[in-house]
Design a protein around this motif. Structure first.
Motif, PDB file in Angstrom:
ATOM      1  N   GLY A  46       0.806  -1.220   0.000  1.00  0.00           N
ATOM      2  CA  GLY A  46       0.000   0.000   0.000  1.00  0.00           C
ATOM      3  C   GLY A  46       0.833   1.260   0.000  1.00  0.00           C
ATOM      4  O   GLY A  46       0.312   2.364   0.145  1.00  0.00           O
ATOM      5  N   HIS A  47       2.145   1.125  -0.167  1.00  0.00           N
ATOM      6  CA  HIS A  47       3.048   2.279  -0.199  1.00  0.00           C
ATOM      7  C   HIS A  47       3.366   2.608  -1.644  1.00  0.00           C
ATOM      8  O   HIS A  47       4.267   2.019  -2.243  1.00  0.00           O
ATOM      9  CB  HIS A  47       4.336   1.980   0.569  1.00  0.00           C
ATOM     10  CG  HIS A  47       4.129   1.882   2.037  1.00  0.00           C
ATOM     11  ND1 HIS A  47       5.141   2.032   2.929  1.00  0.00           N
ATOM     12  CD2 HIS A  47       3.021   1.664   2.779  1.00  0.00           C
ATOM     13  CE1 HIS A  47       4.686   1.906   4.156  1.00  0.00           C
ATOM     14  NE2 HIS A  47       3.390   1.675   4.079  1.00  0.00           N
ATOM     15  N   GLY A  48       2.623   3.531  -2.200  1.00  0.00           N
ATOM     16  CA  GLY A  48       2.813   3.917  -3.588  1.00  0.00           C
ATOM     17  C   GLY A  48       1.908   5.082  -3.924  1.00  0.00           C
ATOM     18  O   GLY A  48       1.491   5.838  -3.044  1.00  0.00           O
ATOM     19  N   TYR A  53      -1.987   6.674   1.014  1.00  0.00           N
ATOM     20  CA  TYR A  53      -0.564   6.746   1.348  1.00  0.00           C
ATOM     21  C   TYR A  53      -0.030   8.170   1.144  1.00  0.00           C
ATOM     22  O   TYR A  53       0.676   8.714   1.995  1.00  0.00           O
ATOM     23  CB  TYR A  53       0.241   5.762   0.500  1.00  0.00           C
ATOM     24  CG  TYR A  53       1.722   5.877   0.714  1.00  0.00           C
ATOM     25  CD1 TYR A  53       2.325   5.301   1.829  1.00  0.00           C
ATOM     26  CD2 TYR A  53       2.519   6.574  -0.176  1.00  0.00           C
ATOM     27  CE1 TYR A  53       3.685   5.423   2.049  1.00  0.00           C
ATOM     28  CE2 TYR A  53       3.882   6.698   0.025  1.00  0.00           C
ATOM     29  CZ  TYR A  53       4.462   6.119   1.144  1.00  0.00           C
ATOM     30  OH  TYR A  53       5.807   6.250   1.351  1.00  0.00           O
ATOM     31  N   LEU A  54      -0.372   8.778   0.024  1.00  0.00           N
ATOM     32  CA  LEU A  54       0.124  10.129  -0.267  1.00  0.00           C
ATOM     33  C   LEU A  54      -0.418  11.148   0.724  1.00  0.00           C
ATOM     34  O   LEU A  54       0.233  12.154   0.995  1.00  0.00           O
ATOM     35  CB  LEU A  54      -0.239  10.525  -1.699  1.00  0.00           C
ATOM     36  CG  LEU A  54       0.465   9.717  -2.796  1.00  0.00           C
ATOM     37  CD1 LEU A  54      -0.120  10.060  -4.164  1.00  0.00           C
ATOM     38  CD2 LEU A  54       1.954   9.944  -2.777  1.00  0.00           C
ATOM     39  N   HIS A  55      -1.573  10.888   1.275  1.00  0.00           N
ATOM     40  CA  HIS A  55      -2.165  11.797   2.261  1.00  0.00           C
ATOM     41  C   HIS A  55      -1.607  11.551   3.664  1.00  0.00           C
ATOM     42  O   HIS A  55      -1.099  12.462   4.319  1.00  0.00           O
ATOM     43  CB  HIS A  55      -3.694  11.620   2.274  1.00  0.00           C
ATOM     44  CG  HIS A  55      -4.384  12.359   3.366  1.00  0.00           C
ATOM     45  ND1 HIS A  55      -4.477  13.738   3.390  1.00  0.00           N
ATOM     46  CD2 HIS A  55      -5.015  11.922   4.472  1.00  0.00           C
ATOM     47  CE1 HIS A  55      -5.140  14.102   4.478  1.00  0.00           C
ATOM     48  NE2 HIS A  55      -5.472  13.016   5.153  1.00  0.00           N
ATOM     49  N   ARG A  56      -1.681  10.302   4.116  1.00  0.00           N
ATOM     50  CA  ARG A  56      -1.346   9.980   5.502  1.00  0.00           C
ATOM     51  C   ARG A  56       0.151   9.887   5.748  1.00  0.00           C
ATOM     52  O   ARG A  56       0.648  10.430   6.722  1.00  0.00           O
ATOM     53  CB  ARG A  56      -2.017   8.656   5.875  1.00  0.00           C
ATOM     54  CG  ARG A  56      -1.860   8.253   7.323  1.00  0.00           C
ATOM     55  CD  ARG A  56      -2.577   6.949   7.631  1.00  0.00           C
ATOM     56  NE  ARG A  56      -2.307   5.870   6.709  1.00  0.00           N
ATOM     57  CZ  ARG A  56      -1.220   5.090   6.759  1.00  0.00           C
ATOM     58  NH1 ARG A  56      -0.322   5.283   7.681  1.00  0.00           N
ATOM     59  NH2 ARG A  56      -1.059   4.126   5.881  1.00  0.00           N
ATOM     60  N   VAL A  57       0.894   9.242   4.874  1.00  0.00           N
ATOM     61  CA  VAL A  57       2.312   8.987   5.115  1.00  0.00           C
ATOM     62  C   VAL A  57       3.196  10.041   4.464  1.00  0.00           C
ATOM     63  O   VAL A  57       4.021  10.671   5.120  1.00  0.00           O
ATOM     64  CB  VAL A  57       2.706   7.569   4.638  1.00  0.00           C
ATOM     65  CG1 VAL A  57       4.187   7.325   4.828  1.00  0.00           C
ATOM     66  CG2 VAL A  57       1.881   6.523   5.378  1.00  0.00           C
ATOM     67  N   ALA A  58       3.045  10.217   3.168  1.00  0.00           N
ATOM     68  CA  ALA A  58       3.915  11.150   2.444  1.00  0.00           C
ATOM     69  C   ALA A  58       3.500  12.605   2.632  1.00  0.00           C
ATOM     70  O   ALA A  58       4.275  13.513   2.343  1.00  0.00           O
ATOM     71  CB  ALA A  58       3.931  10.802   0.955  1.00  0.00           C
TER      72      ALA A  58
END
Length: 168
Positions: A46-48, A53-58
C-alpha cells in the motif's frame, strides 16, 4: 520461522500485508524464481501512488481521494478490487487467478500457487502502477498544483525549479 511468526503476530504497522503473508509465511519464504518487483511491493504494502498513502504517510495530498474514480479512500485494495478505471486489467487478472476473490490473502495465496498467477499479479501491478506514477508526475508538474505537491527535493525538484527559472 517461529520467531518471525511471533514478531509478525505483534505487528502494529503494515497489518494488511502482515495478515496476508502470515497465512503462507513458510511457502512465501521457500518460493523459488519469483522475485518481487518494485510495483508489486507497492500494491502488496500500500506504499505507492495511492491517495491514502500520499495523504497519511507522504503528506503530499490534502485528501486520500482516488483521482481515477473519486472514491473517498484510494488504497491499494481499492485499486486491486474496486476502482472502475482498472476493470479491464482486473478482469485479466481474475481470469488467470481462477476467479478467486481479490482480497490480499487470496491474491498472495494464488501467487504462490503457480508461476502463471505470479506473472499475472506482476503484470497487473506493473501496468496499473506505472500509469498511476506517470499521472502523479503530471499532477506534480502541473503549474496550478497545490504547493503540498511540489515539496520534492532531489533531481525531479531541481529540474522543476530549472524550468521555472528558464526564460520563456
Amino acid at each position: 520461522m517461529r520467531r518471525w511468526e511471533a514478531d509478525l503476530a505483534r505487528a502494529t504497522y503494515g497489518v494488511r500485508t502482515v495478515e496476508a503473508l502470515r497465512q503462507v509465511l513458510e511457502r512465501w519464504m521457500l518460493r523459488r524464481r519469483k522475485p518481487l518487483t518494485f510495483r508489486m511491493t507497492q500494491v502488496l504494502t500500500g506504499h505507492g501512488c495511492f491517495g491514502e498513502y500520499l495523504h497519511r504517510v507522504a503528506q503530499r495530498e490534502t485528501e486520500p481521494v482516488c483521482h481515477d474514480c473519486g472514491e473517498a479512500r484510494d488504497t491499494a485494495q481499492h485499486v486491486l478490487e474496486q476502482c472502475p478505471r482498472w476493470s479491464r486489467q482486473r478482469h485479466d487478472l481474475v481470469a488467470v487467478l481462477g476467479g478467486v476473490d481479490l482480497s490480499l490473502p487470496s491474491v498472495v495465496n494464488a501467487m504462490l500457487g503457480s508461476d502463471g498467477a505470479w506473472a499475472a499479479v506482476a503484470s497487473f501491478c506493473e501496468t496499473v502502477m506505472s500509469q498511476r506514477e506517470a499521472e502523479e508526475r503530471n499532477r506534480e508538474d502541473h503549474p496550478l498544483a497545490e504547493p503540498i505537491r511540489r515539496r520534492r527535493t532531489g533531481v525531479r525538484r531541481r529540474r522543476y525549479l530549472a524550468r521555472l527559472q528558464a526564460p520563456p
